[in-house]
Enzyme design. Structure first.
Site, PDB file in Angstrom:
ATOM      1  N   CYS A 133       0.845  -1.204   0.000  1.00 55.90           N
ATOM      2  CA  CYS A 133       0.000   0.000   0.000  1.00 55.90           C
ATOM      3  C   CYS A 133       0.876   1.248   0.000  1.00 55.90           C
ATOM      4  O   CYS A 133       1.402   1.642   1.053  1.00 55.90           O
ATOM      5  CB  CYS A 133      -0.918  -0.013   1.217  1.00 55.90           C
ATOM      6  SG  CYS A 133      -1.946   1.464   1.318  1.00 55.90           S
ATOM      7  N   CYS A 136      -0.402   4.121   2.180  1.00 56.26           N
ATOM      8  CA  CYS A 136      -0.274   3.892   3.630  1.00 56.26           C
ATOM      9  C   CYS A 136       1.175   4.093   4.079  1.00 56.26           C
ATOM     10  O   CYS A 136       1.429   4.669   5.138  1.00 56.26           O
ATOM     11  CB  CYS A 136      -0.656   2.467   4.008  1.00 56.26           C
ATOM     12  SG  CYS A 136      -2.162   1.855   3.292  1.00 56.26           S
ATOM     13  N   ASP A 137       2.115   3.579   3.309  1.00 57.91           N
ATOM     14  CA  ASP A 137       3.496   3.454   3.785  1.00 57.91           C
ATOM     15  C   ASP A 137       4.503   4.350   3.069  1.00 57.91           C
ATOM     16  O   ASP A 137       5.668   4.418   3.479  1.00 57.91           O
ATOM     17  CB  ASP A 137       3.972   1.989   3.621  1.00 57.91           C
ATOM     18  CG  ASP A 137       3.103   1.028   4.419  1.00 57.91           C
ATOM     19  OD1 ASP A 137       2.521   1.468   5.431  1.00 57.91           O
ATOM     20  OD2 ASP A 137       3.007  -0.143   4.026  1.00 57.91           O
TER      21      ASP A 137
END
Ligand code: NAP
Length: 305
Positions: A133, A136-137
């Site tokens: 992701c 997300c990261d």
């Protein structure tokens, strides 16, 4: 306690659209979500292909707005992981870690999750250099070099997102052409820091405490590369989240629910909406459309009881 008219599993666009339609029709609706509302949409940076947003919309914002729409008409959300289901009889039971819920109908909208590549050490390096992701990261890799694996819309979106944060972005694809539309390739070229590795596949994750690099091999006889990179973002498609009801609801060989355009499964009173259903196009707009159809079919079923 009286059974809910409709219990919905999954808080992505299919689930929250079903919740909106069900609650707006005056039915009691409980939506169960294991993590956070939005599903894959909620972890997408900017969405450009959901109608009504000329400047695009942040995935997280759209997720919150869909939730608010459903809750405005009385739908309830509980953040509880479902652990088991009894779907065959006329009364349905949903078990979660916190308790049991009874329902007259169930709408399955658990979506899909990223597919693993199957490399050695892939699982143990998750969170230490391996990610599924980018939105997300990606922040953890600011200014660092990273690789993205895949050639579909997710890989392209991830590479574009990371190109704005990271140093160099290697895009590794097993063919010489993206699966994503050609227009997307131009965007990647314009980014200036995306390097394509065509006809290539990732062969080995290199690591000490964390990921340090990646070995690739060429599939056309050319020479492979050893890339120094702090992160590898794997975007090689999805697998449906249907294991909870496999054996009760009919699935195809890849695990997708066999339900037609009317979203009816093989079980009376059980409907399937969104990415978990076998269908030709998996997008937010088609997931939302499924949610509306599934709620309408649930409404017809409830009216006949
Ligand atoms: P996808 O479209 O299925 O693409 C998966 C990519 O990974 C393909 O390029 C495939 O290669 C490659 N791949 C699969 N298995 C592999 C393996 N073992 N090793 C190396 N490469 C492998 O998956 P997705 O990109 O996650 O998209 C899923 C769905 O969501 C699609 O319907 C997509 O259109 C949709 N989506 C849409 C948007 C958008 O419209 N903005 C954004 C994200 C996702 P091949 O090309 O050789 O098969």
């Amino acid at each position: 306690m009286d059974p809910f008219d409709i219990i919905i599993l999954g808080g992505g666009p299919a689930g929250y659209t079903a919740a909106l339609y069900g609650a707006r029709a005056g039915r009691s609706v409980l939506l169960l979500e294991k993590l956070a509302p939005g599903g894959q949409m909620g972890t997408t940076d900017v969405i450009d292909n959901y109608p009504g947003f000329p400047q695009g919309v942040k995935g997280f914002q759209l997720a919150m707005d869909m939730k608010a729409c459903a809750e405005r008409f009385g739908a309830k959300t509980k953040l509880e992981a479902v652990t088991g289901l009894e779907l065959a009889g006329s009364g349905k039971t949903v078990h979660t870690k916190k308790g049991d819920y009874a329902a007259k109908t169930v709408i399955l909208a658990t979506g899909a999750q990223p597919r693993e590549l199957g490399l050695a050490h892939e699982r143990e390096l998750r969170g230490r250099g391996v990610s599924y992701c980018a939105t997300c990261d990606g922040m953890f890799y600011r200014g660092k070099d990273v690789a993205v694996i895949g050639g579909g819309n997710t890989a392209v979106a991830d590479a574009l997102y990371l190109s704005r944060l990271c140093g160099r972005v290697y895009l590794i694809h097993r063919r010489d052409k993206l699966r994503a539309p050609d227009s997307q390739r131009a965007l990647l070229e314009q980014a200036g820091n995306v390097e394509f590795l065509w006809n290539s596949r990732a062969e080995e994750l290199l690591y000490e405490e964390r990921l340090t690099g990646l070995k690739t091999v060429r599939l056309d006889g050319g020479e492979g590369r050893t890339l120094d990179c702090a992160g590898v973002f794997i975007a090689v498609g999805q697998v449906p989240e249907t294991s909870l009801f496999a054996g009760q609801v009919e699935l195809d060989e890849a695990g997708y629910v066999l339900a037609g355009e009317d979203c009816r499964t093989n079980l009376p009173g059980v409907f399937a909406a969104g990415d978990l259903r076998r269908k030709p196009l998996r997008q937010i707009v088609t997931a939302a459309a499924d949610g509306a159809v599934a709620a309408q079919m649930a409404e017809e079923y409830l009216s006949a009881l």
